[in-house]
Design an enzyme around this catalytic site. Structure first.
Site, mmCIF file in Angstrom:
data_model
loop_
_atom_site.group_PDB
_atom_site.id
_atom_site.type_symbol
_atom_site.label_atom_id
_atom_site.label_comp_id
_atom_site.label_asym_id
_atom_site.label_seq_id
_atom_site.Cartn_x
_atom_site.Cartn_y
_atom_site.Cartn_z
ATOM 1 N N SER A 124 -3.989 -5.407 -5.000
ATOM 2 C CA SER A 124 -2.873 -5.461 -4.059
ATOM 3 C C SER A 124 -2.403 -6.892 -3.857
ATOM 4 O O SER A 124 -3.200 -7.837 -3.945
ATOM 5 C CB SER A 124 -3.352 -4.896 -2.726
ATOM 6 O OG SER A 124 -2.456 -5.239 -1.700
ATOM 7 N N TYR A 148 -9.967 -4.323 4.383
ATOM 8 C CA TYR A 148 -9.327 -3.658 3.228
ATOM 9 C C TYR A 148 -9.089 -4.686 2.120
ATOM 10 O O TYR A 148 -9.462 -4.485 0.958
ATOM 11 C CB TYR A 148 -8.000 -3.013 3.659
ATOM 12 C CG TYR A 148 -7.115 -2.639 2.495
ATOM 13 C CD1 TYR A 148 -7.445 -1.581 1.653
ATOM 14 C CD2 TYR A 148 -5.951 -3.365 2.209
ATOM 15 C CE1 TYR A 148 -6.641 -1.245 0.568
ATOM 16 C CE2 TYR A 148 -5.140 -3.033 1.134
ATOM 17 C CZ TYR A 148 -5.493 -1.976 0.315
ATOM 18 O OH TYR A 148 -4.702 -1.650 -0.759
ATOM 19 N N LYS A 152 -10.629 -5.437 -1.940
ATOM 20 C CA LYS A 152 -9.861 -5.694 -3.173
ATOM 21 C C LYS A 152 -10.346 -6.985 -3.834
ATOM 22 O O LYS A 152 -10.536 -7.044 -5.052
ATOM 23 C CB LYS A 152 -8.361 -5.773 -2.879
ATOM 24 C CG LYS A 152 -7.743 -4.474 -2.391
ATOM 25 C CD LYS A 152 -7.828 -3.355 -3.428
ATOM 26 C CE LYS A 152 -7.176 -2.070 -2.960
ATOM 27 N NZ LYS A 152 -7.570 -0.898 -3.775
HETATM 28 P P1 NAD Z 1 -3.575 7.305 -1.395
HETATM 29 O O1 NAD Z 1 -4.451 7.286 -0.193
HETATM 30 O O2 NAD Z 1 -2.373 8.167 -1.385
HETATM 31 O O3 NAD Z 1 -4.441 7.694 -2.690
HETATM 32 C C1 NAD Z 1 -5.802 7.362 -2.815
HETATM 33 C C2 NAD Z 1 -6.535 8.626 -3.233
HETATM 34 O O4 NAD Z 1 -7.923 8.326 -3.372
HETATM 35 C C3 NAD Z 1 -6.413 9.740 -2.207
HETATM 36 O O5 NAD Z 1 -5.994 10.929 -2.854
HETATM 37 C C4 NAD Z 1 -7.835 9.885 -1.656
HETATM 38 O O6 NAD Z 1 -8.115 11.213 -1.281
HETATM 39 C C5 NAD Z 1 -8.688 9.395 -2.810
HETATM 40 N N1 NAD Z 1 -9.992 8.843 -2.451
HETATM 41 C C6 NAD Z 1 -10.267 7.865 -1.550
HETATM 42 N N2 NAD Z 1 -11.599 7.639 -1.519
HETATM 43 C C7 NAD Z 1 -12.164 8.469 -2.437
HETATM 44 C C8 NAD Z 1 -13.493 8.697 -2.881
HETATM 45 N N3 NAD Z 1 -14.536 8.051 -2.336
HETATM 46 N N4 NAD Z 1 -13.715 9.612 -3.837
HETATM 47 C C9 NAD Z 1 -12.686 10.295 -4.394
HETATM 48 N N5 NAD Z 1 -11.395 10.123 -4.009
HETATM 49 C C10 NAD Z 1 -11.148 9.225 -3.037
HETATM 50 O O7 NAD Z 1 -3.191 5.802 -1.715
HETATM 51 P P2 NAD Z 1 -2.112 5.210 -2.731
HETATM 52 O O8 NAD Z 1 -1.009 4.637 -1.936
HETATM 53 O O9 NAD Z 1 -1.843 6.173 -3.802
HETATM 54 O O10 NAD Z 1 -2.953 3.980 -3.296
HETATM 55 C C11 NAD Z 1 -3.729 4.075 -4.472
HETATM 56 C C12 NAD Z 1 -4.480 2.769 -4.656
HETATM 57 O O11 NAD Z 1 -3.540 1.696 -4.693
HETATM 58 C C13 NAD Z 1 -5.460 2.444 -3.540
HETATM 59 O O12 NAD Z 1 -6.602 1.850 -4.101
HETATM 60 C C14 NAD Z 1 -4.714 1.426 -2.709
HETATM 61 O O13 NAD Z 1 -5.582 0.551 -2.041
HETATM 62 C C15 NAD Z 1 -3.902 0.699 -3.760
HETATM 63 N N6 NAD Z 1 -2.694 0.066 -3.223
HETATM 64 C C16 NAD Z 1 -1.765 0.824 -2.562
HETATM 65 C C17 NAD Z 1 -0.642 0.232 -2.029
HETATM 66 C C18 NAD Z 1 0.375 1.044 -1.252
HETATM 67 O O14 NAD Z 1 1.180 0.449 -0.533
HETATM 68 N N7 NAD Z 1 0.414 2.358 -1.371
HETATM 69 C C19 NAD Z 1 -0.437 -1.154 -2.178
HETATM 70 C C20 NAD Z 1 -1.390 -1.901 -2.875
HETATM 71 C C21 NAD Z 1 -2.512 -1.276 -3.394
#
Ligand code: NAD
Ligand code: UDP
Length: 335
Positions: A124, A148, A152
């Site tokens: 991120s 958080y 990362k």
């Molecule tokens: P999201 O919460 O929609 O998707 C994450 C998925 O991981 C969810 O479906 C959740 O159920 C699953 N999950 C979490 N812990 C788990 C575990 N222990 N075992 C199995 N499944 C698990 O989030 P997103 O927005 O799709 O983000 C995806 C990734 O991208 C994350 O790592 C997040 O930190 C990173 N990210 C997101 C953003 C954003 O703004 N959306 C920005 C930067 C980084």
């Protein structure tokens, strides 16, 4: 290519699965639905007309992860699974460290056992911290202000150490800026529970009449209109960046951090105006005090993604707004 997608039922995961399937790759999804639901994966099937194996499993359950690798031939992993709410990470730090770090460690151990050494990791822009001047370049010093972000940083370091120790690993650390938007079908998108923390989901709820007014956190930043600037990127473009990163894994070794953004910053007020233009809806808003931990401006230097991945974002801010609204409207937003 056979790609394991951890967190494949989530916001970015579902959009990436769609594009992988459209390209003809096989996907295997692992998710425990802690922040998603199986319905999102039905949306992926509906869009693509394809089915794929889904494991309802927690990455913290080592044996469950092993089973996924024993039952499938996997060439590479895209690792989205993790908890991602900054505010919640401050109040529940141990949950974040446990889930994100132990989940990743289990995944890496099992990958190693099964000789799968290609990984794309969801990092991120939060790793650029508070002390850099945008545009953010991948070689800038990293820091963080919340648990958080700390997960990362730690996972990036863990992956770098692994690649240093074992030269057969190929890892891309994708640093996302601000993903918004939804699939143009309106069948998948971002659907946070409760009152949203992020700007676009909040705007959508105000436009739908479900929340009365958007509070703009700070009108006195050193930016042209005084509101914060961010690099919003359509989730479709982000998904395509993952496909390019998978291709790149075939030509590289070691760990490489790469920004995924548009390289352009928009202020909060500009996003509100773009949303109103794109949807014809009104977004009631008022100025409010600054939010703790926010920086004035955050946008990417995207030259590394262009050079190494041959990728750049193509969707406009209006398209991001239109698709966010379309998804909400199709999914029962009050109008
Ligand atoms: P999201 O919460 O929609 O998707 C994450 C998925 O991981 C969810 O479906 C959740 O159920 C699953 N999950 C979490 N812990 C788990 C575990 N222990 N075992 C199995 N499944 C698990 O989030 P997103 O927005 O799709 O983000 C995806 C990734 O991208 C994350 O790592 C997040 O930190 C990173 N990210 C997101 C953003 C954003 O703004 N959306 C920005 C930067 C980084
Ligand atoms: N923001 C806002 N009101 C809200 C939510 C967000 O003014 O209700 C602002 C926030 O201060 C930041 C920008 O919108 O400047 C993007 O915030 P978001 O939480 O979506 O992403 P961040 O960049 O903080 O990860």
């Amino acid at each position: 290519m056979n790609v394991l997608v951890t967190g494949g039922a989530g916001y970015i995961g579902t959009h990436t699965c769609v594009e992988l399937l459209n390209r003809g790759d096989r996907v295997i999804v692992l998710d425990n639905y802690v922040n998603s639901s199986p319905a999102a994966l039905r949306g992926v099937e509906q869009i693509t007309g394809r089915t794929f194996p889904v494991y309802e499993a927690d990455l913290m359950d080592y044996n469950a992860v092993k089973r996924v690798f024993s039952e499938n031939q996997i060439d590479a992993v895209i690792h989205f699974a993790g908890l991602k709410a900054v505010g919640e990470s401050v109040s529940k730090p141990l949950d974040y460290y446990r889930n994100n770090l132990i989940g990743t460690l289990n995944l890496l151990e099992v990958m190693k056992e099964h000789d799968v050494k290609k990984l794309v990791f969801s990092s991120s822009a939060t790793v650029y911290g508070m002390n850099n001047e945008p545009p953010f370049r991948e070689d800038m010093p990293r820091s963080t202000t919340n648990p958080y972000g700390a997960t990362k940083l730690m996972i990036e370091d863990m992956l770098r150490d692994l690649c240093y120790a074992c030269k057969e690993w190929s890892v891309v650390l994708l640093r996302y800026f601000n993903p918004i938007g939804a699939h143009e079908s309106g069948l998948i998108g971002e659907n946070p529970n409760g009152i949203p923390n992020n700007l676009m989901p909040y705007i959508v709820k105000v436009a739908a009449g479900e929340l009365p007014c958007l509070s703009i956190y700070g009108g006195d930043y050193p930016t042209p209109d005084g509101t914060c600037i961010r690099d919003y990127i359509h989730v479709y473009d982000l998904a395509m960046g993952h496909l390019k990163a998978l291709e790149y894994l075939g030509h590289m070794q070691g760990a490489e951090a790469i920004n995924l953004g548009t390289g352009k910053g928009y202020s909060v007020l500009e996003v509100v105006q773009a949303f109103e233009r794109a949807t014809g809806r009104t977004v009631n808003h008022k100025m409010a005090p600054r939010r703790e931990g926010d920086i004035a401006a955050c946008y990417a230097d995207v030259s590394k993604a262009r050079e190494l991945l041959h990728w750049e974002a193509v969707k406009t801010l209006e398209e991001m707004c239109r698709d966010s609204w379309n998804f909400a409207a199709r999914n029962g937003a009050r109008q």
